[in-house]
Design a protein around this motif. Structure first.
Motif, mmCIF file in Angstrom:
data_model
loop_
_atom_site.group_PDB
_atom_site.id
_atom_site.type_symbol
_atom_site.label_atom_id
_atom_site.label_comp_id
_atom_site.label_asym_id
_atom_site.label_seq_id
_atom_site.Cartn_x
_atom_site.Cartn_y
_atom_site.Cartn_z
ATOM 1 N N PRO A 1 10.322 -4.911 -0.921
ATOM 2 C CA PRO A 1 10.717 -6.251 -1.387
ATOM 3 C C PRO A 1 11.450 -6.163 -2.724
ATOM 4 C CG PRO A 1 8.409 -5.874 -1.884
ATOM 5 C CD PRO A 1 8.897 -4.669 -1.104
ATOM 6 N N SER A 2 12.273 -7.161 -3.011
ATOM 7 C CA SER A 2 12.967 -7.191 -4.296
ATOM 8 C C SER A 2 12.102 -7.867 -5.359
ATOM 9 C CB SER A 2 14.305 -7.920 -4.163
ATOM 10 O OG SER A 2 14.089 -9.229 -3.681
ATOM 11 N N ALA A 3 11.105 -8.621 -4.920
ATOM 12 C CA ALA A 3 10.161 -9.291 -5.831
ATOM 13 C C ALA A 3 8.905 -9.619 -5.045
ATOM 14 C CB ALA A 3 10.777 -10.565 -6.403
ATOM 15 N N VAL B 1 -2.081 -1.650 -0.734
ATOM 16 C CA VAL B 1 -0.982 -2.531 -1.121
ATOM 17 C C VAL B 1 0.245 -1.723 -1.547
ATOM 18 C CG1 VAL B 1 -0.269 -4.301 -2.788
ATOM 19 C CG2 VAL B 1 -2.475 -4.479 -1.635
ATOM 20 N N ALA B 2 0.036 -0.595 -2.206
ATOM 21 C CA ALA B 2 1.168 0.254 -2.601
ATOM 22 C C ALA B 2 1.936 0.730 -1.375
ATOM 23 C CB ALA B 2 0.681 1.442 -3.426
ATOM 24 N N ALA B 3 1.220 1.143 -0.339
ATOM 25 C CA ALA B 3 1.879 1.595 0.886
ATOM 26 C C ALA B 3 2.652 0.447 1.535
ATOM 27 C CB ALA B 3 0.854 2.166 1.858
ATOM 28 N N ALA B 4 2.071 -0.742 1.540
ATOM 29 C CA ALA B 4 2.749 -1.901 2.133
ATOM 30 C C ALA B 4 4.028 -2.250 1.366
ATOM 31 C CB ALA B 4 1.804 -3.102 2.161
ATOM 32 N N ILE B 5 3.957 -2.195 0.051
ATOM 33 C CA ILE B 5 5.145 -2.480 -0.771
ATOM 34 C C ILE B 5 6.220 -1.421 -0.539
ATOM 35 C CG2 ILE B 5 6.004 -2.524 -3.153
ATOM 36 C CD1 ILE B 5 3.346 -3.934 -3.901
ATOM 37 N N ALA B 6 5.818 -0.167 -0.489
ATOM 38 C CA ALA B 6 6.779 0.919 -0.292
ATOM 39 C C ALA B 6 7.477 0.797 1.065
ATOM 40 C CB ALA B 6 6.081 2.267 -0.414
ATOM 41 N N TRP C 1 5.450 -3.874 -11.324
ATOM 42 C CA TRP C 1 5.862 -2.531 -11.749
ATOM 43 C C TRP C 1 6.229 -1.684 -10.538
ATOM 44 C CZ3 TRP C 1 3.651 2.251 -10.697
ATOM 45 C CH2 TRP C 1 4.162 3.323 -11.435
ATOM 46 N N LEU C 2 5.404 -1.746 -9.498
ATOM 47 C CA LEU C 2 5.613 -0.909 -8.325
ATOM 48 C C LEU C 2 6.876 -1.304 -7.569
ATOM 49 C CD1 LEU C 2 4.317 1.438 -6.854
ATOM 50 C CD2 LEU C 2 3.134 -0.213 -5.421
ATOM 51 N N ILE C 3 7.131 -2.586 -7.445
ATOM 52 C CA ILE C 3 8.350 -3.036 -6.770
ATOM 53 C C ILE C 3 9.580 -2.494 -7.506
ATOM 54 C CG2 ILE C 3 9.777 -5.076 -6.287
ATOM 55 C CD1 ILE C 3 7.124 -6.551 -5.609
ATOM 56 N N ALA C 4 9.566 -2.602 -8.818
ATOM 57 C CA ALA C 4 10.692 -2.094 -9.618
ATOM 58 C C ALA C 4 10.840 -0.585 -9.466
ATOM 59 C CB ALA C 4 10.497 -2.473 -11.084
ATOM 60 N N GLU D 1 13.925 2.009 -7.715
ATOM 61 C CA GLU D 1 14.598 3.050 -8.488
ATOM 62 C C GLU D 1 14.357 4.452 -7.942
ATOM 63 O OE1 GLU D 1 12.928 2.666 -12.364
ATOM 64 O OE2 GLU D 1 13.711 0.652 -12.663
ATOM 65 N N ASP D 2 13.171 4.699 -7.399
ATOM 66 C CA ASP D 2 12.744 6.049 -7.036
ATOM 67 C C ASP D 2 12.326 6.106 -5.564
ATOM 68 O OD1 ASP D 2 11.548 8.541 -6.794
ATOM 69 O OD2 ASP D 2 10.395 8.387 -8.653
ATOM 70 N N LYS D 3 13.232 6.539 -4.711
ATOM 71 C CA LYS D 3 12.967 6.596 -3.266
ATOM 72 C C LYS D 3 11.906 7.652 -2.934
ATOM 73 C CE LYS D 3 16.028 3.479 -2.722
ATOM 74 N NZ LYS D 3 15.565 2.127 -2.903
ATOM 75 N N GLY D 4 11.831 8.703 -3.731
ATOM 76 C CA GLY D 4 10.801 9.721 -3.519
ATOM 77 C C GLY D 4 9.413 9.157 -3.755
ATOM 78 N N LEU D 5 9.286 8.348 -4.786
ATOM 79 C CA LEU D 5 8.011 7.681 -5.059
ATOM 80 C C LEU D 5 7.645 6.765 -3.903
ATOM 81 C CD1 LEU D 5 5.645 6.816 -6.946
ATOM 82 C CD2 LEU D 5 7.185 5.039 -7.798
ATOM 83 N N ALA D 6 8.614 5.996 -3.419
ATOM 84 C CA ALA D 6 8.361 5.092 -2.299
ATOM 85 C C ALA D 6 7.884 5.872 -1.072
ATOM 86 C CB ALA D 6 9.606 4.281 -1.975
ATOM 87 N N ALA D 7 8.483 7.017 -0.813
ATOM 88 C CA ALA D 7 8.081 7.838 0.332
ATOM 89 C C ALA D 7 6.652 8.349 0.166
ATOM 90 C CB ALA D 7 9.041 9.008 0.499
ATOM 91 N N ARG D 8 6.294 8.781 -1.038
ATOM 92 C CA ARG D 8 4.924 9.244 -1.281
ATOM 93 C C ARG D 8 3.921 8.106 -1.134
ATOM 94 N NH1 ARG D 8 7.729 11.801 -5.261
ATOM 95 N NH2 ARG D 8 6.991 10.404 -6.896
ATOM 96 N N LEU D 9 4.293 6.930 -1.603
ATOM 97 C CA LEU D 9 3.387 5.786 -1.524
ATOM 98 C C LEU D 9 3.158 5.339 -0.086
ATOM 99 C CD1 LEU D 9 4.586 3.686 -4.577
ATOM 100 C CD2 LEU D 9 2.483 5.016 -4.383
ATOM 101 N N GLN D 10 4.151 5.487 0.764
ATOM 102 C CA GLN D 10 3.987 5.118 2.171
ATOM 103 C C GLN D 10 2.898 5.958 2.825
ATOM 104 O OE1 GLN D 10 7.630 4.893 4.454
ATOM 105 N NE2 GLN D 10 8.721 4.044 2.702
ATOM 106 N N ARG D 11 2.690 7.152 2.326
ATOM 107 C CA ARG D 11 1.675 8.050 2.886
ATOM 108 C C ARG D 11 0.252 7.656 2.482
ATOM 109 N NH1 ARG D 11 5.621 12.004 0.871
ATOM 110 N NH2 ARG D 11 7.068 12.335 2.576
ATOM 111 N N ALA D 12 0.128 6.672 1.608
ATOM 112 C CA ALA D 12 -1.195 6.226 1.166
ATOM 113 C C ALA D 12 -1.979 5.582 2.296
ATOM 114 C CB ALA D 12 -1.062 5.251 0.001
#
Length: 187
Positions: free
Chosen positions: A79-81, A70-75, A21-24, A28-39
């Motif tokens: 990865p595509s999968a 793990v969310a921060a690492a994925i963000a 779910w998080l990869i997908a 789609e949402d670069k803002g979400l990815a940026a917030r997750l990197q801050r985790a």
């Protein structure tokens, strides 16, 4: 990448469902990815809580820290999968000499020395970044997340045998490279 109905978290496991779910969502949402990197930073981790609240009890550190790490690492990795490289193998692959590298061995030993989940997550964050930058194949984030969740349960419950089992998995993944290479030479 959409998650099919048959691939809901109840069917594929909470950790694998979260990773898929998080990869997908990060694609789609670069803002979400940026917030997750801050985790990765305890001072800014709260910025990902909106996302994590649907998956874990935020007040339970043993649940929250593995998912945030793990969310921060994925963000960061984008990865595509979900990949197939285990954590121990990824540490070895970060260095030219693989599991024979003194630097790789030192990083593995530091990981194996952890007995508390917060310490483990602090040690793991730079290792995940290193693996994402040096290893060409993507990391199996779902496996890492499962191992972190199990580590948190074992550490919180005082189950030393289970902690040792998880650490043994990482060591086998790391040193298993040599076993595989020797098996290939004999064929």
């Amino acid at each position: 990448m959409e998650i099919a109905e048959k691939d809901t978290p109840a069917k594929i496991g909470k950790e694998a469902g979260f990773v898929a779910w998080l990869i997908a969502r990060c694609q789609e949402d670069k803002g979400l990815a940026a917030r997750l990197q801050r985790a990765d930073n305890p001072a800014t981790e709260y910025q990902c809580w909106e996302t994590l609240a649907n998956w874990v009890d935020l007040e339970n550190e043993a649940q929250r820290l593995p998912f945030a790490t793990v969310a921060a690492a994925i963000a960061r990795a984008k990865p595509s999968a979900n990949g197939s490289v285990s954590l121990g193998r990824a540490i070895a692959r970060c260095f030219d000499d693989g599991s024979q590298s003194d630097q790789a061995k030192a990083r593995l030993r530091r990981l194996l020395a952890c007995d508390e989940l917060p310490e483990l997550c602090r040690v793991l964050r730079p290792l995940l970044s290193l693996a994402e930058s040096r290893v060409t194949q993507p990391l199996d984030h779902a496996r890492v997340l499962r191992q972190l969740v199990d580590f948190g349960r074992a550490a919180g419950g005082g189950n030393a045998a289970w902690l040792q089992r998880i650490k043994a998995q990482w060591a086998q993944e790391f040193y298993g490279q040599k076993i595989e290479a020797e098996a290939g030479e004999g064929a």
